[in-house]
Scaffold this motif. Structure first.
Motif, short mmCIF file in Angstrom:
data_model
loop_
_atom_site.label_atom_id
_atom_site.label_comp_id
_atom_site.label_asym_id
_atom_site.label_seq_id
_atom_site.Cartn_x
_atom_site.Cartn_y
_atom_site.Cartn_z
N TYR A 104 0.88 -1.26 0.02
CA TYR A 104 -0.07 0.06 0.05
C TYR A 104 0.88 1.15 -0.05
O TYR A 104 1.75 1.24 0.84
N SER A 105 0.43 2.34 -0.92
CA SER A 105 1.19 3.33 -1.11
C SER A 105 0.23 4.43 -1.51
O SER A 105 -0.26 4.25 -2.74
N ARG A 106 -0.06 5.52 -0.89
CA ARG A 106 -0.81 6.66 -1.36
C ARG A 106 -0.48 7.15 -2.72
O ARG A 106 -1.34 7.58 -3.71
N TRP A 141 4.84 4.94 -14.62
CA TRP A 141 5.49 3.78 -13.84
C TRP A 141 6.69 4.16 -12.91
O TRP A 141 6.66 3.60 -12.21
N PRO A 142 7.59 4.99 -13.44
CA PRO A 142 8.60 5.32 -12.60
C PRO A 142 8.49 5.76 -11.27
O PRO A 142 8.96 5.36 -10.22
N THR A 143 7.19 6.69 -11.16
CA THR A 143 6.96 6.99 -9.92
C THR A 143 5.89 5.71 -9.00
O THR A 143 6.17 5.78 -7.88
N ILE A 144 5.32 4.88 -10.03
CA ILE A 144 4.74 4.09 -9.22
C ILE A 144 5.51 2.97 -8.61
O ILE A 144 5.54 2.65 -7.51
N GLU A 145 6.43 2.71 -9.51
CA GLU A 145 7.56 1.75 -9.13
C GLU A 145 8.27 1.95 -7.88
O GLU A 145 8.51 1.49 -6.91
N ALA A 146 8.86 3.41 -7.80
CA ALA A 146 9.65 4.06 -6.75
C ALA A 146 8.95 3.70 -5.41
O ALA A 146 9.21 3.56 -4.46
N ALA A 147 7.52 4.32 -5.57
CA ALA A 147 6.69 4.51 -4.50
C ALA A 147 6.50 3.30 -3.90
O ALA A 147 6.37 2.98 -2.78
N ALA A 148 6.27 2.27 -4.65
CA ALA A 148 6.07 0.75 -4.18
C ALA A 148 7.42 0.27 -3.49
O ALA A 148 7.25 -0.40 -2.65
N GLU A 149 8.58 0.52 -4.03
CA GLU A 149 9.65 -0.03 -3.43
C GLU A 149 9.86 0.65 -2.04
O GLU A 149 10.25 0.00 -1.16
N ARG A 150 9.64 2.06 -1.86
CA ARG A 150 9.72 2.54 -0.59
C ARG A 150 8.59 1.98 0.36
O ARG A 150 8.85 2.35 1.58
N SER A 151 7.52 1.37 -0.22
CA SER A 151 6.54 1.17 0.66
C SER A 151 6.77 -0.44 1.04
O SER A 151 5.93 -1.16 1.95
N GLU A 152 7.74 -1.19 0.67
CA GLU A 152 7.93 -2.49 0.98
C GLU A 152 8.39 -2.56 2.37
O GLU A 152 9.07 -1.79 3.28
N PRO A 153 8.02 -3.62 3.46
CA PRO A 153 8.11 -3.55 4.69
C PRO A 153 9.59 -3.58 5.02
O PRO A 153 10.02 -2.67 6.05
N GLU A 154 10.47 -4.00 4.30
CA GLU A 154 11.82 -3.87 4.78
C GLU A 154 12.43 -2.52 4.77
O GLU A 154 12.93 -2.11 5.34
N ARG A 156 10.44 0.24 4.91
CA ARG A 156 9.72 1.04 5.87
C ARG A 156 10.71 0.89 7.00
O ARG A 156 10.78 1.62 8.02
N ARG A 157 10.81 -0.71 7.59
CA ARG A 157 11.48 -0.77 8.91
C ARG A 157 13.05 -0.14 8.68
O ARG A 157 13.39 0.45 9.82
#
Length: 297
Positions: A104-106, A141-154, A156-157
């Protein structure tokens, strides 16, 4: 008076339906083939098709034309993807659609929602995008993929660990605690109405009222917006609006002006309401899934 002029002058008394068509020679030819009795009306500036079922027949024909155009656009998008695919762990190409599944990413949600006609599949927890929208998806897609990678649990931790114990960490926790209080500073002599959706620096909300408690200017500036030196603020409680309330809210014609931004509240424009409506719809779906899960147990 020739036959066509007579036909044009009598369309107002005949039973039938009118339609406007794009100035496209091929579309017009196909329309004339499907409706040989159709006549152009200069008075109505539209094509007139006689008959009691004309409106239904025109609607059906337009729907078929739109579906055919969509199929053609899907084929073009499918060919474009095959020639130069997007390779990502978040995207899967199926025969029918492109499927996107991310944490999940806004940002991801807002970007995908701008791709017509992307759809959220609540059962499979993923987004579907038709191939005809491939060019728009590639652009975003570049914005979508970058936001998705930032939202990975690892990820975030890792960010939490990196700022743990720092001033940034404390400020983030303080901001979360403040937002949970569901209060907002409003000018003591210029409070917003409580019977409609209001735009604020924390989103579109419905105000419930105030007990007159003064808001500390430092808190206002730190968590909401710059407090004016000569202004006195009081805390007002708020709630989120339901989808029904937000759908029936009439938007402002223009974005908030400088005075309204400094005041802290304004009548939301259509862009703000669209975001609020989407969020309300997501909350409703989440609530329905939860209720469905409780009923199935």
């Amino acid at each position: 008076m020739d036959e066509e002029t007579k036909d044009q002058s009598s369309t107002s008394t005949r039973v039938g339906a009118t339609t406007d068509l794009p100035h496209d020679r091929i579309t017009l030819a196909r329309f004339r083939e499907a409706f040989p009795r159709a006549r152009w009306s200069d008075r109505l500036n539209a094509w007139f098709v006689p008959g009691r079922t004309a409106e239904k027949r025109i609607s059906r024909w337009l729907a078929e034309m739109e579906a055919e155009a969509d199929r053609f656009a899907d084929e073009k998008g499918r060919d474009a993807f095959a020639f130069d695919p997007i390779e990502s762990r978040y995207l899967e190409a199926t025969p029918a659609t492109l499927q996107i599944q991310t944490p999940y990413s806004r940002t991801v949600v807002n970007e995908i929602r701008e791709i017509p006609p992307a759809r959220w599949d609540a059962d499979r927890r993923l987004w579907t995008v038709p191939y005809r929208s491939f060019d728009e998806l590639r652009r975003r897609w570049p914005t979508i993929e970058a936001a998705a990678e930032r939202s990975e649990p690892e990820a975030r931790r890792a960010r939490r660990e990196a700022i743990k114990g720092t001033q940034q960490d404390e400020a983030s926790k303080a901001r979360m605690r403040e937002r949970r209080r569901k209060r907002y500073p409003v000018p003591a002599d210029d409070a917003p109405p409580s019977d409609r959706a209001i735009g604020t620096h924390v989103g579109v909300v419905f105000f419930l009222g105030t007990d007159g408690e003064l808001a500390d200017p430092a808190t206002v500036t730190a968590f909401y917006f710059p407090a004016a030196n000569s202004e006195e603020y009081v805390w007002a409680s708020w709630r989120l609006g339901s989808l029904e309330e937000l759908v029936t809210t009439w938007p402002a014609r223009t974005p908030p002006n400088e005075h309204e931004l400094e005041r802290g509240w304004w009548i939301p424009d259509l862009g703000e309401l669209r975001i609020a409506r989407r969020d309300a719809q997501s909350r409703r779906r989440a609530r329905e899934r939860k209720e469905k899960g409780e009923c199935s147990r």
